[in-house]
Design an enzyme around this catalytic site. Structure first.
Site, mmCIF file in Angstrom:
data_model
loop_
_atom_site.group_PDB
_atom_site.id
_atom_site.type_symbol
_atom_site.label_atom_id
_atom_site.label_comp_id
_atom_site.label_asym_id
_atom_site.label_seq_id
_atom_site.Cartn_x
_atom_site.Cartn_y
_atom_site.Cartn_z
ATOM 1 N N CYS A 159 -0.577 -15.676 -3.400
ATOM 2 C CA CYS A 159 -0.651 -15.572 -2.206
ATOM 3 C C CYS A 159 -0.659 -16.796 -1.870
ATOM 4 C CB CYS A 159 -1.278 -14.589 -0.863
ATOM 5 S SG CYS A 159 -3.008 -15.103 -2.164
ATOM 6 N N ASP A 188 -4.598 -8.475 -7.255
ATOM 7 C CA ASP A 188 -4.063 -9.154 -5.967
ATOM 8 C C ASP A 188 -5.272 -10.100 -5.268
ATOM 9 O OD1 ASP A 188 -3.454 -9.975 -3.302
ATOM 10 O OD2 ASP A 188 -4.414 -8.455 -2.651
ATOM 11 N N ALA A 228 -13.374 -9.684 -11.906
ATOM 12 C CA ALA A 228 -12.738 -9.160 -12.167
ATOM 13 C C ALA A 228 -11.248 -10.078 -13.751
ATOM 14 C CB ALA A 228 -11.443 -9.477 -10.695
ATOM 15 N N SER A 232 -15.636 -8.726 -6.058
ATOM 16 C CA SER A 232 -17.004 -10.088 -6.252
ATOM 17 C C SER A 232 -17.509 -9.367 -4.982
ATOM 18 C CB SER A 232 -16.597 -10.713 -6.816
ATOM 19 O OG SER A 232 -15.821 -11.880 -5.664
ATOM 20 N N ARG A 250 0.914 -0.773 0.277
ATOM 21 C CA ARG A 250 -0.135 0.222 -0.447
ATOM 22 C C ARG A 250 0.692 1.371 0.372
ATOM 23 N NH1 ARG A 250 -3.165 -3.278 2.663
ATOM 24 N NH2 ARG A 250 -2.529 -2.493 5.416
ATOM 25 N N PHE A 266 -9.621 -7.193 -7.294
ATOM 26 C CA PHE A 266 -10.070 -7.864 -6.252
ATOM 27 C C PHE A 266 -9.585 -6.666 -4.970
ATOM 28 C CE2 PHE A 266 -8.044 -10.309 -9.529
ATOM 29 C CZ PHE A 266 -9.097 -11.146 -9.513
HETATM 30 N N1 SAH Z 1 -6.472 -6.191 -2.161
HETATM 31 C C1 SAH Z 1 -7.007 -6.343 -1.147
HETATM 32 C C2 SAH Z 1 -7.567 -8.476 -0.430
HETATM 33 C C3 SAH Z 1 -7.518 -8.569 -2.275
HETATM 34 S S1 SAH Z 1 -8.038 -10.357 -1.449
HETATM 35 C C4 SAH Z 1 -6.305 -5.779 -0.454
HETATM 36 O O1 SAH Z 1 -5.303 -5.122 -0.032
HETATM 37 O O2 SAH Z 1 -6.928 -5.587 1.265
HETATM 38 C C5 SAH Z 1 -8.906 -10.765 -3.110
HETATM 39 C C6 SAH Z 1 -10.223 -10.475 -2.847
HETATM 40 O O3 SAH Z 1 -10.608 -11.105 -4.103
HETATM 41 C C7 SAH Z 1 -11.540 -10.806 -2.193
HETATM 42 O O4 SAH Z 1 -12.208 -9.321 -1.633
HETATM 43 C C8 SAH Z 1 -12.344 -11.382 -2.618
HETATM 44 O O5 SAH Z 1 -13.531 -11.456 -2.016
HETATM 45 C C9 SAH Z 1 -12.606 -11.029 -3.869
HETATM 46 N N2 SAH Z 1 -12.748 -11.943 -4.807
HETATM 47 C C10 SAH Z 1 -12.886 -12.928 -5.123
HETATM 48 N N3 SAH Z 1 -12.698 -13.836 -6.014
HETATM 49 C C11 SAH Z 1 -12.501 -12.214 -7.231
HETATM 50 C C12 SAH Z 1 -13.293 -12.529 -8.544
HETATM 51 N N4 SAH Z 1 -13.546 -13.830 -9.679
HETATM 52 N N5 SAH Z 1 -13.570 -11.483 -8.833
HETATM 53 C C13 SAH Z 1 -13.723 -9.825 -8.013
HETATM 54 N N6 SAH Z 1 -13.096 -10.273 -6.868
HETATM 55 C C14 SAH Z 1 -12.950 -11.750 -6.380
#
Ligand code: SAH
Length: 396
Positions: free
Chosen positions: A341, A301, A283, A255, A216, A232
Site C-alpha cells: 500500500c 497486508d 508478523a 502487533s 474482504r 497484519f
Molecule cells: N488487514 C487490515 C489492515 C492492515 S494495516 C485490515 O484489512 O483491516 C497493517 C497492520 O499491521 C496495522 O494494524 C499495524 O498495527 C500492523 N503492524 C504493523 N507492523 C507490524 C508488524 N511488524 N507485525 C505485525 N503487525 C504489524
C-alpha cells in the site's frame, strides 16, 4: 473561492504539468508569490505561467512542498460555492453507485480523486469522519463541515488529526467534533453480512480499512474449508470475512494489542462457532518461525513500507522477505493475497517482488488476479499519485 489575493507565477517552462491538469504545484516550480505575506495559510491563489497566462486557481500552502493544490484549470475562477458543490456531487455519486450497496461504511470524498485535494471524508453509519490534509482545507473547516452535514444528513461529523499532513503543512494537528456530538463509543457498522465496531477517534486511518472491502469479499468467497492466516490483521477485517465464508480455522497476527483485542471481539460476534487464534506479535517473525505448509489461504497486508521514493529498494527487500516466508507457510493448492500500500510500489514492482520471492522459495505461483481499492476510492487519471493499494491473488 473569491476573493483571490495571492498571485503565484511559475518558473519558465514549469507549466507543463498544470496544462495536463495535474493538481499540484511543487515549491521548486515557483518563481514568485505576491500577496501571501501576513496571511493565514491556505488562502486562494491564482497561478500564472512565466509569460503571464492564467493557468488555474487553488489553495496556497506556504510551508508545504506541495505549494498549491489546484481546484480549477484555465482562466475562470471557481465560484463561491464550488467546494460545497463538489462535496455534494461526490456524496451523490456514491449514493447512485450500484457497486456500493450493502454497506453503511464508505469513503465519501477521496481527495484528488473527487476533485477535492486535501479532503478525506469517510462515513461510518451516522458519523462522518473527516481529515483535512492541507492548509486550504483546514482554513475552510466550517464550510466543509456544513457541506458534508448538508449532503449526508449524518448526525455527527468528527475531524481526525492527521499528524503527517500537519507536519507537511506546518500547521498544528487538530482533532474534535465538527457537528453533533463527538462519538463516545465505537461506531457499529455493517458491510454485507459482516459487523464491526469502529474506533473512529483512535483507530488507524479513520478507524477502519474501507479500502480493503472488495478484498474482504474475495476472501469470504475463497475461505470455505480453508485454514486461513491473516497477517497484519488489524481489527480482523479479513479474518471475519474468512470465518463468515466458512473457513475451517483462522489465525490472526497483529502487533497492536488494542487492534487485536478488537479483532477478537469481531470474530466472536460475527462467527461465534469459528475456530480461531490470535497472535499479538511481529508478523515478519511469525512468518519466519511458524510451521511450514499448513495454511491454504494466506493474506499478507503489511503497513506502507515505502513512504518515499528513496525507500523503495529497502521496502522491496522487506516485502520479498515477508512474501518468501509466507509462501513457505502455504500448503499445496493454497491461495495467497499479497498487498502493498505505497504509491511507489506499483503493480509491476509488486509482481516482480513476488516473483523473486517465489524463485527463492522454489515454489511456482500462478496469478489469478489483481486487487485494489474499491470504487469509493476513485483515482483521477490526472493524479496517478492517488493510487496506492495493490494486491495480487496467487495460487500455489
Ligand atoms: N488487514 C487490515 C489492515 C492492515 S494495516 C485490515 O484489512 O483491516 C497493517 C497492520 O499491521 C496495522 O494494524 C499495524 O498495527 C500492523 N503492524 C504493523 N507492523 C507490524 C508488524 N511488524 N507485525 C505485525 N503487525 C504489524
Amino acid at each position: 473561492m473569491v476573493p483571490v489575493v495571492i498571485e503565484l507565477t511559475l518558473k519558465a517552462g514549469r507549466e507543463r504539468s498544470v496544462l495536463r491538469r495535474h493538481p499540484w504545484i511543487l515549491s521548486g516550480a515557483v518563481a514568485a508569490v505576491e500577496g501571501a505575506e501576513g496571511q493565514e495559510p491556505g488562502g486562494a491563489v491564482r497561478v500564472s505561467s512565466a509569460t503571464g497566462k492564467v493557468l488555474g486557481y487553488g489553495h496556497y500552502s506556504p510551508a508545504s512542498q506541495i505549494r498549491v493544490r489546484l481546484l480549477s484549470f484555465g482562466a475562470a475562477a471557481p465560484g463561491e460555492g464550488e467546494l460545497a458543490a463538489r462535496v455534494a456531487a461526490a456524496v451523490a455519486r456514491r449514493a447512485g453507485c450500484p457497486l456500493l450497496g450493502e454497506t453503511n461504511a464508505l469513503r465519501l470524498v477521496n481527495a484528488e480523486g473527487d476533485g477535492l485535494p486535501g479532503l478525506i471524508a469517510d462515513r461510518y453509519g451516522d458519523v462522518v469522519v473527516v481529515k483535512l490534509g492541507s492548509a486550504g482545507m483546514q482554513r475552510r473547516r466550517d464550510e466543509i463541515a456544513e457541506a458534508l452535514r448538508e449532503a449526508t444528513g449524518a448526525a455527527a461529523g468528527f475531524e481526525r488529526a492527521d499528524a503527517a499532513a500537519a507536519r507537511r503543512e506546518g500547521l498544528p494537528a487538530h482533532q474534535g467534533p465538527l457537528w453533533g456530538e463527538a462519538p463516545a463509543a465505537p461506531v457499529a457498522i455493517r458491510e454485507r453480512d459482516r459487523e464491526f465496531e469502529v474506533d473512529v477517534v483512535e483507530g488507524q486511518k479513520t478507524g477502519f480499512y474501507l479500502d480493503q472491502r472488495d478484498a474482504r469479499d474475495r476472501v469470504a468467497q475463497l475461505a470455505a474449508g480453508r485454514r486461513v492466516l491473516d497477517l497484519f490483521s488489524f481489527t480482523g477485517g479479513f479474518a471475519v470475512a474468512a470465518a463468515r465464508g466458512g473457513a475451517e480455522q483462522v489465525t490472526l497476527v497483529e502487533s497492536s494489542s488494542s487492534a487485536l483485542a478488537r479483532a477478537e471481539l469481531h470474530m466472536k460476534r460475527n462467527a461465534p462457532a469459528a475456530s480461531f487464534e490470535c497472535h499479538g506479535e511481529d508478523a515478519f517473525e511469525f512468518a519466519r518461525k511458524s510451521e511450514r505448509g499448513v495454511y491454504d489461504l494466506i493474506i499478507a497486508d503489511p503497513p506502507p513500507m515505502a513512504r518515499r521514493r528513496g525507500d523503495v529498494q529497502k521496502a522491496s527487500r522487506a516485502y520479498k522477505d515477508l512474501f518468501l516466508h509466507a509462501i513457505g507457510l502455504a500448503a499445496p493448492g493454497a491461495r495467497l493475497l499479497f498487498f502493498a500500500c505505497s504509491h511507489h510500489v506499483d503493480a509491476d514492482l509488486l509482481r516482480k517482488i513476488v516473483f523473486g520471492a517465489s524463485v527463492d522459495a522454489r515454489r511456482s505461483l500462478r496469478v489469478l488476479g489483481t486487487l485494489g481499492a474499491p470504487v469509493d476510492h476513485p483515482v483521477s487519471l490526472d493524479h496517478p499519485e492517488g493510487e496506492y493499494l495493490r494486491g495480487l491473488l496467487l495460487e500455489l
